[in-house]
Design an enzyme around this catalytic site. Sequence first.
Site, PDB file in Angstrom:
ATOM      1  CE  LYS A  49      10.352  74.874  27.751  1.00 48.95           C
ATOM      2  NZ  LYS A  49      11.489  75.798  27.916  1.00 48.95           N
ATOM      3  CG  ASP A  54      18.089  72.658  27.627  1.00 53.47           C
ATOM      4  OD1 ASP A  54      18.906  73.095  26.817  1.00 53.47           O
ATOM      5  OD2 ASP A  54      17.173  73.335  28.114  1.00 53.47           O
TER       6      ASP A  54
END
Length: 270
Positions: free
Chosen positions: A14, A125
């Site tokens: 990312k 997450d």
Amino acid sequence: MKQIALYGKGGIGKSTTSANLSAALSHRDLSVLQIGCDPKRDSTRMLMQGRFIPTVMDLVRVRGDANVSLDDVVFTGYNGIRCVEAGGPEPGVGCAGRGIIATFQLLEKFGALSGDVIVYDVLGDVVCGGFAMPMREGYAQEIYLVTSGELMSLYAANNICKAVQRLASRVKSKCRLGGVICNAKGQPREEELVSEFARRVNSTMVQYIPRDHVVQQAEVNRQTVIEFAPDSPQAGHYRSLAGRIMENTNLTIPTPLEIDDLESLAREFL
């Protein structure tokens, strides 16, 4: 001003994608601000020639927010890109999302949330209150999911869809899903799988970024691919992503999958 956030599972690439996206956007004569919203504080490192810049949380912890200036937290990196790292608490204590909240409060106080494009690089997450703040409070208006074809990466992306769907239901919410970015791991039929995942969550795959060794070569040399190998095919993929994001008007409220449906989808492409 276009405000976008890239969310995804830790380790999915990312920050690499965010830094190369910012670099590509800067070459379109756009004023770019990238804010790393991850305790690892490595979002902007390749834009800063490998330097880990001081984080907002570290400075506030040592000095107190009243004694932190704009020049203490905003650094100019590659091609004029402004870089900020939120940081997080000391290991084992406190809430990591608190760094994001403190960062936004400080930048707002200084009027620093400005430019043509703001890129928020956010850990995905666990979408707790702090990590959801960029989209919950209307800062990030377009959410892009960075995923591979791996099940747990898709699982994290699907969880972020749940958060976007929930937040989009608010009357004044501007939060929408802009699309899915496939940062490939080299699995068979990976592009097809991620494209189908995007379709099923009511979105599209905006860019397929293949696995390429030049990414590691660039990072070892403390640069983005855009800077290190501007004529490479990989740099072309990042420039394509920048163009598609700037032109994107297909912003949707996602329809996240149930876990059984997600696993069934993954089995279809084994």
